[in-house]
Motif scaffolding. Structure first.
Motif, short mmCIF file in Angstrom:
data_model
loop_
_atom_site.label_atom_id
_atom_site.label_comp_id
_atom_site.label_asym_id
_atom_site.label_seq_id
_atom_site.Cartn_x
_atom_site.Cartn_y
_atom_site.Cartn_z
N THR A 3 -10.09 12.66 15.64
CA THR A 3 -9.40 13.82 15.09
C THR A 3 -8.32 13.37 14.12
N LEU A 4 -8.41 13.86 12.88
CA LEU A 4 -7.46 13.51 11.83
C LEU A 4 -6.36 14.56 11.78
N ASP A 5 -5.11 14.10 11.75
CA ASP A 5 -3.95 14.97 11.64
C ASP A 5 -3.30 14.70 10.29
N VAL A 6 -3.08 15.73 9.49
CA VAL A 6 -2.53 15.57 8.15
C VAL A 6 -1.22 16.35 8.06
N GLY A 7 -0.21 15.69 7.53
CA GLY A 7 1.08 16.33 7.34
C GLY A 7 2.19 15.30 7.51
N GLU A 8 3.32 15.56 6.91
CA GLU A 8 4.44 14.62 6.98
C GLU A 8 5.04 14.56 8.37
N ILE A 9 5.32 13.35 8.82
CA ILE A 9 6.13 13.11 10.00
C ILE A 9 7.39 12.43 9.48
N ILE A 17 0.85 -1.19 0.00
CA ILE A 17 0.00 0.00 0.00
C ILE A 17 0.88 1.24 0.00
N LYS A 18 0.40 2.27 -0.65
CA LYS A 18 1.15 3.52 -0.76
C LYS A 18 0.93 4.36 0.49
N MET A 19 1.84 5.27 0.76
CA MET A 19 1.80 6.10 1.96
C MET A 19 0.49 6.87 2.09
N ASN A 20 -0.11 7.27 0.96
CA ASN A 20 -1.36 8.05 1.03
C ASN A 20 -2.60 7.17 1.07
N GLU A 21 -2.43 5.85 1.27
CA GLU A 21 -3.56 4.92 1.30
C GLU A 21 -3.82 4.33 2.69
N TRP A 22 -3.17 4.85 3.72
CA TRP A 22 -3.39 4.34 5.07
C TRP A 22 -3.33 5.46 6.11
N ILE A 23 -3.97 5.20 7.25
CA ILE A 23 -4.00 6.14 8.38
C ILE A 23 -3.57 5.39 9.62
N MET A 24 -2.60 5.92 10.35
CA MET A 24 -2.19 5.34 11.63
C MET A 24 -3.16 5.83 12.69
N VAL A 25 -3.89 4.91 13.35
CA VAL A 25 -4.91 5.27 14.32
C VAL A 25 -4.43 4.89 15.73
N ASN A 26 -4.53 5.82 16.65
CA ASN A 26 -4.21 5.58 18.05
C ASN A 26 -5.44 5.78 18.90
N MET A 27 -5.68 4.85 19.80
CA MET A 27 -6.78 4.96 20.75
C MET A 27 -6.33 5.80 21.94
N ASP A 75 14.94 11.34 10.41
CA ASP A 75 16.17 11.33 9.62
C ASP A 75 15.90 11.52 8.14
N GLY A 76 14.96 12.41 7.79
CA GLY A 76 14.65 12.72 6.41
C GLY A 76 13.74 11.72 5.71
N ILE A 77 13.32 10.67 6.41
CA ILE A 77 12.44 9.67 5.82
C ILE A 77 11.01 9.91 6.30
N VAL A 78 10.07 10.00 5.38
CA VAL A 78 8.67 10.22 5.74
C VAL A 78 8.11 8.94 6.34
N LEU A 79 7.61 9.04 7.57
CA LEU A 79 7.04 7.89 8.27
C LEU A 79 5.54 7.80 8.09
N SER A 80 4.88 8.96 8.01
CA SER A 80 3.43 8.95 7.82
C SER A 80 2.97 10.29 7.27
N ILE A 81 1.79 10.26 6.66
CA ILE A 81 1.13 11.47 6.17
C ILE A 81 -0.14 11.72 6.97
N TYR A 82 -0.87 10.63 7.28
CA TYR A 82 -2.15 10.73 7.99
C TYR A 82 -2.08 9.98 9.31
N ARG A 83 -2.57 10.62 10.36
CA ARG A 83 -2.68 10.02 11.68
C ARG A 83 -4.02 10.40 12.27
N MET A 84 -4.55 9.55 13.14
CA MET A 84 -5.84 9.85 13.74
C MET A 84 -5.83 9.47 15.21
#
Length: 82
Positions: free
Chosen positions: A53-59, A24-34, A62-71
């Motif tokens: 609450t949805l948070d959008v933006g690169e995390i 799956i591509k980086m823009n096709e998933w959301i990391m969800v935390n309870m 060391d210069g590597i994008v870990l996520s774009i979407y978090r909730m």
């Protein structure tokens, strides 16, 4: 997991492919935390609804994008077992 219940998960539209197919591509998933005091059950291959609450933006690390979407989830609903 905490005491047999899920405290974070990846929400995606399809099941991630195995090593023989596309991942799956980086823009096709959301990391969800309870929230710290909440959890949900593990329900594989089922449709669930996540409210929060949805948070959008690169995390980056060391210069590597870990996520774009978090909730931060407030509630997870879906199949009857939830």
């Amino acid at each position: 997991m905490r005491k047999g219940a899920v405290t974070s998960f990846v929400l995606c539209r399809t099941v991630p492919a195995c090593c023989f197919g596309d991942s799956i591509k980086m823009n096709e998933w959301i990391m969800v935390n309870m929230p710290k005091d909440q959890s949900t059950q593990y329900v594989p291959d089922q449709t669930v609804n996540v409210f929060g609450t949805l948070d959008v933006g690169e995390i980056k690390d060391d210069g590597i994008v870990l996520s774009i979407y978090r909730m931060q989830a407030d509630q997870v609903t879906g199949p009857p077992e939830l």
